[in-house]
Design a protein around this motif. Structure first.
Motif, PDB file in Angstrom:
ATOM      1  N   GLU A 169     -12.390  65.065  70.018  1.00  0.00           N
ATOM      2  CA  GLU A 169     -12.401  65.591  71.389  1.00  0.00           C
ATOM      3  C   GLU A 169     -13.052  66.975  71.482  1.00  0.00           C
ATOM      4  O   GLU A 169     -13.278  67.491  72.581  1.00  0.00           O
ATOM      5  CB  GLU A 169     -10.993  65.628  71.990  1.00  0.00           C
ATOM      6  CG  GLU A 169     -10.000  66.440  71.220  1.00  0.00           C
ATOM      7  CD  GLU A 169      -9.192  65.638  70.201  1.00  0.00           C
ATOM      8  OE1 GLU A 169      -8.058  66.064  69.905  1.00  0.00           O
ATOM      9  OE2 GLU A 169      -9.676  64.604  69.711  1.00  0.00           O
ATOM     10  N   HIS A 170     -13.370  67.578  70.333  1.00  0.00           N
ATOM     11  CA  HIS A 170     -14.036  68.882  70.326  1.00  0.00           C
ATOM     12  C   HIS A 170     -15.494  68.802  69.869  1.00  0.00           C
ATOM     13  O   HIS A 170     -16.198  69.798  69.889  1.00  0.00           O
ATOM     14  CB  HIS A 170     -13.292  69.863  69.414  1.00  0.00           C
ATOM     15  CG  HIS A 170     -11.887  70.095  69.856  1.00  0.00           C
ATOM     16  ND1 HIS A 170     -10.886  70.383  68.975  1.00  0.00           N
ATOM     17  CD2 HIS A 170     -11.318  70.081  71.081  1.00  0.00           C
ATOM     18  CE1 HIS A 170      -9.742  70.532  69.641  1.00  0.00           C
ATOM     19  NE2 HIS A 170      -9.987  70.338  70.913  1.00  0.00           N
ATOM     20  N   ARG A 171     -15.926  67.617  69.469  1.00  0.00           N
ATOM     21  CA  ARG A 171     -17.272  67.454  68.920  1.00  0.00           C
ATOM     22  C   ARG A 171     -18.352  67.893  69.899  1.00  0.00           C
ATOM     23  O   ARG A 171     -19.255  68.636  69.530  1.00  0.00           O
ATOM     24  CB  ARG A 171     -17.524  66.018  68.486  1.00  0.00           C
ATOM     25  CG  ARG A 171     -18.950  65.810  67.956  1.00  0.00           C
ATOM     26  CD  ARG A 171     -19.131  64.478  67.289  1.00  0.00           C
ATOM     27  NE  ARG A 171     -18.254  64.282  66.153  1.00  0.00           N
ATOM     28  CZ  ARG A 171     -18.432  64.825  64.949  1.00  0.00           C
ATOM     29  NH1 ARG A 171     -19.438  65.623  64.743  1.00  0.00           N
ATOM     30  NH2 ARG A 171     -17.597  64.585  63.974  1.00  0.00           N
ATOM     31  N   GLU A 172     -18.263  67.455  71.139  1.00  0.00           N
ATOM     32  CA  GLU A 172     -19.300  67.802  72.118  1.00  0.00           C
ATOM     33  C   GLU A 172     -19.386  69.314  72.305  1.00  0.00           C
ATOM     34  O   GLU A 172     -20.481  69.889  72.306  1.00  0.00           O
ATOM     35  CB  GLU A 172     -19.050  67.118  73.462  1.00  0.00           C
ATOM     36  CG  GLU A 172     -20.160  67.389  74.462  1.00  0.00           C
ATOM     37  CD  GLU A 172     -19.944  66.668  75.780  1.00  0.00           C
ATOM     38  OE1 GLU A 172     -20.941  66.196  76.342  1.00  0.00           O
ATOM     39  OE2 GLU A 172     -18.783  66.589  76.258  1.00  0.00           O
ATOM     40  N   ALA A 173     -18.250  69.976  72.425  1.00  0.00           N
ATOM     41  CA  ALA A 173     -18.246  71.431  72.600  1.00  0.00           C
ATOM     42  C   ALA A 173     -18.854  72.120  71.386  1.00  0.00           C
ATOM     43  O   ALA A 173     -19.636  73.072  71.518  1.00  0.00           O
ATOM     44  CB  ALA A 173     -16.820  71.935  72.839  1.00  0.00           C
ATOM     45  N   TYR A 174     -18.523  71.636  70.195  1.00  0.00           N
ATOM     46  CA  TYR A 174     -19.048  72.240  68.974  1.00  0.00           C
ATOM     47  C   TYR A 174     -20.560  72.034  68.863  1.00  0.00           C
ATOM     48  O   TYR A 174     -21.290  72.931  68.456  1.00  0.00           O
ATOM     49  CB  TYR A 174     -18.333  71.658  67.759  1.00  0.00           C
ATOM     50  CG  TYR A 174     -18.709  72.352  66.477  1.00  0.00           C
ATOM     51  CD1 TYR A 174     -18.257  73.638  66.206  1.00  0.00           C
ATOM     52  CD2 TYR A 174     -19.528  71.733  65.550  1.00  0.00           C
ATOM     53  CE1 TYR A 174     -18.597  74.289  65.037  1.00  0.00           C
ATOM     54  CE2 TYR A 174     -19.872  72.374  64.372  1.00  0.00           C
ATOM     55  CZ  TYR A 174     -19.418  73.645  64.123  1.00  0.00           C
ATOM     56  OH  TYR A 174     -19.762  74.287  62.968  1.00  0.00           O
TER      57      TYR A 174
END
Length: 110
Positions: free
Chosen positions: A43-48
């Motif tokens: 769930e944090h991949r896109e932000a990273y």
């Protein structure tokens, strides 16, 4: 999520993040490097990934003998999110701010 930023700045995440930081002139002392203990949740991949795409978009104050990184240029960040077709920009912005805070905590300690 700030651990992701600290790992990015300290080179502790897979993918040679220390090298990515060096592209923008950021040199991290090995004493600030972290172990490879940081996990990237799905769930944090896109932000990273967006954070990484903005690796050359830091606002920096240059002083005599040092530089102080203030943070990512948010107009560039907004542009990257638009180009990538990010749907929930407000949520991603908050996630990226957490990653940024972790990175700043390491970058500005050199």
């Amino acid at each position: 999520m700030s651990d992701l930023g600290a790992a990015w700045a300290g080179g502790g995440h897979r993918g040679s993040l220390r090298e990515a930081a060096s592209v923008i002139g950021v040199r991290i002392k090995s004493s600030y490097a972290r172990n490879n203990d940081t996990q990237l949740w799905p769930e944090h991949r896109e932000a990273y990934e967006i954070f990484g795409a903005c690796a050359t978009q830091w606002r920096v104050i240059a002083g005599v003998g040092n530089a102080i990184h203030q943070g990512i240029d948010y107009t560039a960040l907004e542009s990257v999110m638009r180009m990538r077709g990010v749907e929930d920009t407000a949520a991603r912005f908050e996630q990226i701010r957490h990653i940024e805070a972790g990175a700043l905590g390491v970058i500005n300690k050199r």
